[in-house]
Write an enzyme that holds these catalytic residues in place. Structure first.
Site, mmCIF file in Angstrom:
data_model
loop_
_atom_site.group_PDB
_atom_site.id
_atom_site.type_symbol
_atom_site.label_atom_id
_atom_site.label_comp_id
_atom_site.label_asym_id
_atom_site.label_seq_id
_atom_site.Cartn_x
_atom_site.Cartn_y
_atom_site.Cartn_z
ATOM 1 N N LYS A 108 41.543 48.843 29.155
ATOM 2 C CA LYS A 108 40.670 47.805 28.611
ATOM 3 C C LYS A 108 41.371 46.461 28.786
ATOM 4 C CE LYS A 108 38.895 45.658 24.519
ATOM 5 N NZ LYS A 108 39.194 45.437 23.097
ATOM 6 N N GLY A 169 37.446 40.511 14.854
ATOM 7 C CA GLY A 169 37.838 40.641 13.467
ATOM 8 C C GLY A 169 37.024 39.832 12.471
ATOM 9 N N ALA A 195 33.949 43.712 19.489
ATOM 10 C CA ALA A 195 34.371 42.629 18.583
ATOM 11 C C ALA A 195 33.200 42.079 17.771
ATOM 12 C CB ALA A 195 35.043 41.488 19.324
ATOM 13 N N GLY A 196 33.482 41.861 16.477
ATOM 14 C CA GLY A 196 32.544 41.182 15.604
ATOM 15 C C GLY A 196 31.771 42.069 14.652
ATOM 16 N N ASN A 217 37.528 48.122 15.544
ATOM 17 C CA ASN A 217 38.768 48.493 14.884
ATOM 18 C C ASN A 217 38.781 47.952 13.457
ATOM 19 O OD1 ASN A 217 42.348 48.092 15.651
ATOM 20 N ND2 ASN A 217 41.322 49.299 14.116
ATOM 21 N N THR A 218 38.746 46.611 13.315
ATOM 22 C CA THR A 218 38.872 45.986 12.000
ATOM 23 C C THR A 218 37.796 46.455 11.034
ATOM 24 O OG1 THR A 218 39.816 44.034 13.062
ATOM 25 C CG2 THR A 218 39.085 43.789 10.786
#
Length: 266
Positions: A108, A169, A195-196, A217-218
């Site tokens: 990635k 994040g 993301a987001g 992830n976050t």
């Protein structure tokens, strides 16, 4: 009655391999490796992304090794270039990952533009993508939600394009549905939101738009109960995919009766 197509019947292909879970998860930000293991299992994910510059996968002997809890014989390990701000650093990191993982080609790519927003440096991303594809890597690439750029990265030879929904994040959810929709409609490779995402409804929206998957992830690791959130995200991805396949009703400005009165006699 129409046949119900479940997510397990509905795989998608990345770099020649079919996956049945459309949820991809990160391995960072957890309280420890045991929580990483439990959340990963609850997510049902098959692809686990690993920040090579921040995570020990064998390069530091004697330290806890992530691969002990997410073994490569059970998951597809997806090395990423998180923390790289130049094309050169990103390429070097991917080559290191290939050495550490015995010739592993799937990576990635992300090349960041600045520390405050963590938006991608799109010029450097294109440069790195071109180098990596020529070097034989299968490149999944993080990018902005620009449809023109997404198509350019596909044309370079990236095996999946991963536009952001919002800053990394941030938990803001999908901020530009129409750009994502345009990217999906014009693509011939998998499109995965990266993301987001903040909660399960964000993931479902991305899937309802027709995205092939979501990487996060976050949203999981930062939740009060990461294992429970991982389970919620798994269900949201499946529900969003099924809703996309089912086809939603058109939006209307005015009401439409659930029980039509046409043809009634009272």
């Amino acid at each position: 009655m129409s046949k119900i197509t479940t997510p397990r019947d509905d795989g998608f292909v990345i770099a020649g391999k079919t996956y049945h879970s459309r949820l991809l998860v990160g391995s960072g930000k957890y309280k420890g490796l045991e929580e990483t293991r439990l959340a990963t299992e609850a997510s049902g994910a098959e692809i686990i992304t690993v920040a090579i510059r921040r995570t020990n996968i064998g390069q530091n002997p004697g330290e806890p090794n992530l691969l002990d809890v997410v073994p490569p014989n059970k998951y597809t390990i997806l090395p990423n270039t998180a923390g790289c701000y130049t094309a050169e650093d990103a390429v070097r990191t991917c080559r290191l990952a290939r050495e550490l993982l015995d010739g592993h080609k799937l990576v990635k790519l992300e090349v960041l533009g600045d520390e405050k927003t963590l938006y991608p440096d799109v010029v450097a991303t294109i440069e790195a993508a071109e180098t990596l594809v020529k070097d034989g890597f299968d490149v999944m690439v993080y990018t902005s939600d620009d449809p023109i750029l997404a198509k350019r990265l596909e044309e370079i030879g990236c095996c999946a394009v991963m536009p952001l929904a919002a800053p990394i994040g941030s938990g803001l959810g999908v901020q530009n549905k129409y750009n994502l929709l345009t990217i999906v409609e014009n693509a011939t490779v998998p499109i995965l939101v990266d993301a987001g995402v903040g909660t399960a409804s964000d993931a479902a929206i991305a899937m309802e738009l027709g995205c092939d998957g979501v990487l996060m992830n976050t949203a999981i690791a930062g939740a009060k109960n990461p294992v429970l959130m991982a389970s919620a995200m798994k269900k949201a991805i499946e529900a969003g995919r099924e809703a996309h396949l089912a086809g939603r009703i058109p939006r209307k400005r005015y009401a439409s009766a659930s029980s039509p009165v046409d043809g009634t006699f009272f």
